[in-house]
Design an enzyme around this catalytic site. Structure first.
Site, mmCIF file in Angstrom:
data_model
loop_
_atom_site.group_PDB
_atom_site.id
_atom_site.type_symbol
_atom_site.label_atom_id
_atom_site.label_comp_id
_atom_site.label_asym_id
_atom_site.label_seq_id
_atom_site.Cartn_x
_atom_site.Cartn_y
_atom_site.Cartn_z
ATOM 1 C CB THR A 7 -2.639 8.324 8.853
ATOM 2 O OG1 THR A 7 -2.163 8.617 7.646
ATOM 3 C CG2 THR A 7 -1.705 9.040 10.002
ATOM 4 C CG ASN A 17 4.277 6.701 -1.497
ATOM 5 O OD1 ASN A 17 5.015 6.070 -0.901
ATOM 6 N ND2 ASN A 17 3.993 8.167 -1.255
ATOM 7 C CD GLN A 27 0.328 3.523 -2.849
ATOM 8 O OE1 GLN A 27 -0.489 2.885 -3.720
ATOM 9 N NE2 GLN A 27 -0.153 4.707 -2.475
ATOM 10 C CB SER A 78 -5.247 3.121 3.379
ATOM 11 O OG SER A 78 -5.954 4.173 2.940
ATOM 12 C CG HIS A 113 -8.161 6.677 0.494
ATOM 13 N ND1 HIS A 113 -7.426 7.685 0.012
ATOM 14 C CD2 HIS A 113 -7.218 6.633 1.645
ATOM 15 C CE1 HIS A 113 -6.302 8.251 0.606
ATOM 16 N NE2 HIS A 113 -6.103 7.608 1.794
ATOM 17 C CB CYS A 135 11.837 20.773 -1.095
ATOM 18 S SG CYS A 135 12.681 22.006 -2.322
HETATM 19 N N1 PLP Z 1 1.613 4.951 3.536
HETATM 20 C C1 PLP Z 1 1.580 4.858 2.162
HETATM 21 C C2 PLP Z 1 2.506 4.253 1.454
HETATM 22 C C3 PLP Z 1 0.508 5.781 1.366
HETATM 23 O O1 PLP Z 1 0.662 6.067 0.012
HETATM 24 C C4 PLP Z 1 -0.384 6.383 2.136
HETATM 25 C C5 PLP Z 1 -1.534 7.542 1.526
HETATM 26 O O2 PLP Z 1 -0.972 8.309 0.848
HETATM 27 C C6 PLP Z 1 -0.306 6.309 3.664
HETATM 28 C C7 PLP Z 1 0.712 5.431 4.165
HETATM 29 C C8 PLP Z 1 -1.367 7.140 4.422
HETATM 30 O O3 PLP Z 1 -2.618 6.445 4.030
HETATM 31 P P1 PLP Z 1 -4.106 7.084 4.708
HETATM 32 O O4 PLP Z 1 -4.386 8.187 3.687
HETATM 33 O O5 PLP Z 1 -5.059 5.934 4.743
HETATM 34 O O6 PLP Z 1 -3.897 7.569 6.089
#
Ligand code: PLP
Length: 745
Positions: free
Chosen positions: A80, A168, A198, A218, A220, A347
């Site tokens: 993010t 994702n 991903q 990312s 994690h 939603c």
């Molecule tokens: N982009 C994608 C495709 C993701 O799956 C995620 C996490 O869910 C993010 C961005 C955000 O990642 P982070 O948790 O490292 O901020």
């Protein structure tokens, strides 16, 4: 109440696209850093130099893994932050170029199935930096692949284009070279971000061979710690630090570096570079794993369809739907079997659905039933085998609720009252000794009713309506046809014309040892009836249609309504019914499940006056007040939902009603009831509790009329909170376990 115990079953974690456990090697690396390598990488003494060495060697490994021999690779807190940095960099650059800023047409394009972090970041900074560009989603096809022609057509007006390497929810892998060709053939300068979160570990990347300007990652999502990420920035791509300060990371991202996080990344990167695949499985093995999982799912759930096309997806994500099941129901089932998966996002309407599958144009039911199952490259064959076995156990448990996809007969009798709901509409199945009466069927519930009748081998004696509904057409005929019931002569509300008088002296139908009697209750409509449920002459409950609702009385502004008649019907009904007898209305706008005259009188001053022992209100005064009340209701022609005489109602439990497990010891003789569905209960429950799913809670009350305190529990605490609130309103002493079984493990 004795010791509460639950058998512990090992968790099977199949939600790695949300986050992963930390790899043991990464845990060791983090521990070592915390204990011995605590230096600040900016310090020039030896402790600092050691820390810097770890950081730079990790960065070098990342360069190899990502194929990023040139450009910047910045450590961030996660994707993010990487996305913010990319968007702020791109839009700040636009802001400093009047030729771009003043263009008549300015677009910010993003893939329609992008993680919400992307469009929300674009919106935020577009507004804050006063760019005033139009933010436009790029459509995707049924496979989730971006419309490359759309990109080509709009690229010349685009300031920035954001796409993702791998989705994702579906694992769909975009064709990055086709996208690159479409962008660059039209616009060399347009800034291009590719969210690679991903993709890492699941597909090959060679960033420096592309014209991608920004690529966030990312930690994690691939077995590293939370709070660490990477951002690739192409050489010479515009850049503005998102975090300014002490000038760390060559001034590109200030703040003392997260060394434990960086340390946790190192063994992951090493594992990705290991040609022998000792830690992470090869793509070929992962693809074989997907095949095995897919086969296990298809065997377990006969109505299962896959929502992602395996030929264009990474092997580690399976997205599926099962006909007849909402995502939430499947998630509850898997969670009870101790398998962690994930559903689409909730939603605004409250239904859980997937915006990604919606964007792909898949049928609504698939989006509402979608489950994502994801595994990481560290998955082992033994873990996979255990997962497949557990999936089968989860499916087998569905027979306990008559919901088994193969219609396996239930292991236990399902006698009694079953309350089914679709939105605010309620439908009831009264079952006894293999006989069944259906009350107020609605179309949306037909599959569920048919499933129950067929799986339990029930004989349907009658399909009844409590009145001619103003907001929907009864599904009685459709149900009768679907079940191929023999034609018998019935009236407009489904009563056999030859019905004789029963134990209450009213026209009656017998179902096993229960009797259902018809009492005319005109008012809401002129044909309204109440169906009184009795056995041995004692009335236990009444299906009251819209005559009495939880928190209101049936509206009287229809053509066939008559408020004076409603007044008389209410008096007649309350005379004949015990004050505590359950009232079961045809609508339930507030998830209150059931009510009684006693509860309604406590909560409804108008009804209290009508039913006061010494009448406090005559029929004409009632008619006047009720007409004034109804005039304030939403007009039937305006709203999509007719609120049948009910105004808003908020129910809260007191702090003392919200328990943790330890509190149970302090209560006197409480009954612990599991309000999850029977299949969830079968899979996992406490040693001495009762099962009463919300759909059977009315039946539970009929069987337990005594005033023993009830403690409800469920998975997360939301169904039990609802049950406890409904019971409290009815006048029962009720509690719930806050946080549900999730917190009791
Ligand atoms: N982009 C994608 C495709 C993701 O799956 C995620 C996490 O869910 C993010 C961005 C955000 O990642 P982070 O948790 O490292 O901020």
């Amino acid at each position: 109440m004795g010791a509460l115990t639950r058998p512990s079953i090992e968790e099977i974690y199949l939600d790695t696209n949300a986050t992963t456990p930390v790899l043991p090697q990464a845990v060791v690396a983090v521990e070592q850093v915390m204990q011995a390598l605590y230096g600040n990488p900016s310090s020039t003494h030896i402790t600092g130099l050691k820390a810097r060495h770890l950081m730079e060697s990790t960065r070098d490994l990342a360069r190899q893994v990502l194929g990023a021999s040139s450009g910047h690779l910045i450590f961030t807190s996660g994707a993010t932050e990487g996305i913010q940095t990319a968007v702020v960099s791109a839009l700040s650059s636009v802001k400093s170029q009047p030729a771009l800023l003043n263009k008549p047409k300015k677009l910010l394009l993003y893939g329609a199935t992008e993680h919400k972090a992307v469009p929300n970041t674009l919106k935020h900074w577009n507004q804050l930096l006063d760019i005033n560009a139009e933010i436009v989603p790029i459509p995707v096809n049924q496979q989730g692949l971006l419309d490359v022609d759309f990109i080509r057509r709009h690229a010349k007006d685009a300031l920035m284009i954001c796409t993702m390497a791998v989705n994702n929810e579906t694992g769909a892998r975009q064709d990055l070279s086709a996208i690159e060709q479409a962008i660059r053939s039209e616009n060399k300068a347009c800034l291009w971000m590719v969210d690679c979160v991903q993709a890492l570990g699941k597909t090959d990347l060679a960033l420096s061979n592309t014209s991608i300007d920004y690529a966030p990652f990312s930690g994690h999502k691939l077995y590293a710690m939370k709070g660490i990420g990477l951002l690739y920035v192409r050489e010479n791509a515009p850049f503005s630090p998102f975090i300014a300060g002490g000038g760390q990371e060559q001034g590109l991202r200030s703040g003392t570096e997260n060394l434990p996080g960086i340390a946790s990344l190192k063994p992951i990167l090493e594992a990705l570079l290991d040609p022998e695949h000792k830690t992470f499985r090869s793509l070929a093995t992962l693809t074989a794993f997907r095949q095995q999982l897919a086969a296990a799912l298809q065997k377990a759930f006969s109505g299962l369809v896959f929502n992602n096309d395996f030929s264009v997806s990474v092997p580690t994500t399976l997205n599926f739907s099962v006909k007849g099941f909402a995502s939430k129901e499947l998630l509850d089932l898997f969670d009870a079997a101790n398998i962690r998966v994930s559903s689409g996002s909730a939603c605004s309407s409250g239904a859980t659905r997937s915006f990604v599958l919606d964007a792909m144009g898949l049928p609504a039911w698939q989006s509402e039933s979608a489950i994502r199952l994801s595994f990481g490259p560290a998955m082992t064959q033994a873990q996979l085998d255990a997962a497949c076995e557990r999936i089968q156990q989860a499916s087998d448990a569905l027979r306990y609720s008559c919901r088994h996809p193969g219609h396996l007969r239930p292991e236990q009798a399902i006698d009694g009252l079953l309350q089914l709901k679709s939105g605010a509409d309620c439908c009831y199945l009264l079952i006894n000794q293999s006989q069944c009466v259906v009350i107020d069927p609605v179309e949306a519930l037909l599959p569920r009713i048919i499933e129950t009748v067929q799986c339990a081998g029930l004989t349907v004696k009658a399909i009844l309506d409590t009145h001619n509904h103003g907001d929907h057409i009864s599904a009685a005929d459709a149900l009768s046809q679907a079940l191929a019931l023999p034609r018998i002569d019935v009236d407009a509300l489904g009563w056999p014309l030859n019905a004789t008088k029963g134990e209450l002296g009213l026209p009656a139908i017998e179902i096993g040892n229960n009797v259902l009697s018809r009492l005319a209750t005109p008012g809401h409509t002129d044909d309204a009836v109440a169906l009184l449920l009795s056995s041995n002459g004692v009335i236990k409950a009444a299906f009251v249609g819209d005559t009495v609702l939880h928190g209101g009385l049936g509206r009287t502004d229809f053509a066939s309504s008559d408020p004076v008649a409603l007044y008389q019907s209410l008096k007649r009904l309350s005379d004949i019914l015990p004050a505590k007898a359950l009232l079961l209305p045809a609508h339930d706008y507030h998830n209150l499940l059931f009510t009684s005259f006693e509860a309604e009188q406590r909560n409804n001053p108008l009804l209290a006056k009508v039913l006061a022992p010494v009448s406090m209100m005559d029929a004409l005064t009632f008619a006047k007040e009720k007409t004034a009340l109804d005039a304030a209701l939403e007009s039937p022609s305006q709203g999509t939902e007719i609120r049948c005489g009910v105004t808003n109602l908020e129910l809260k439990l007191s702090a003392e009603q919200e328990l943790c497990l330890d509190d149970l010891a302090n209560l006197e003789r409480p009954l612990l009831i599991d309000v999850r569905e029977s299949h969830e209960h079968h899979l996992q429950h406490f040693n001495n509790d009762d099962s009463a799913p919300l759909s059977r809670l009315a039946q539970y009350l009929l069987e337990h009329p005594e005033d023993t305190p009830l403690v409800c529990y469920c998975r997360s605490g939301s169904r039990s909170q609802l049950a406890a609130a409904a019971l409290t309103r009815l006048g029962r002493k009720a509690y719930h376990i806050k946080g549900g079984v999730a917190l009791s493990q």
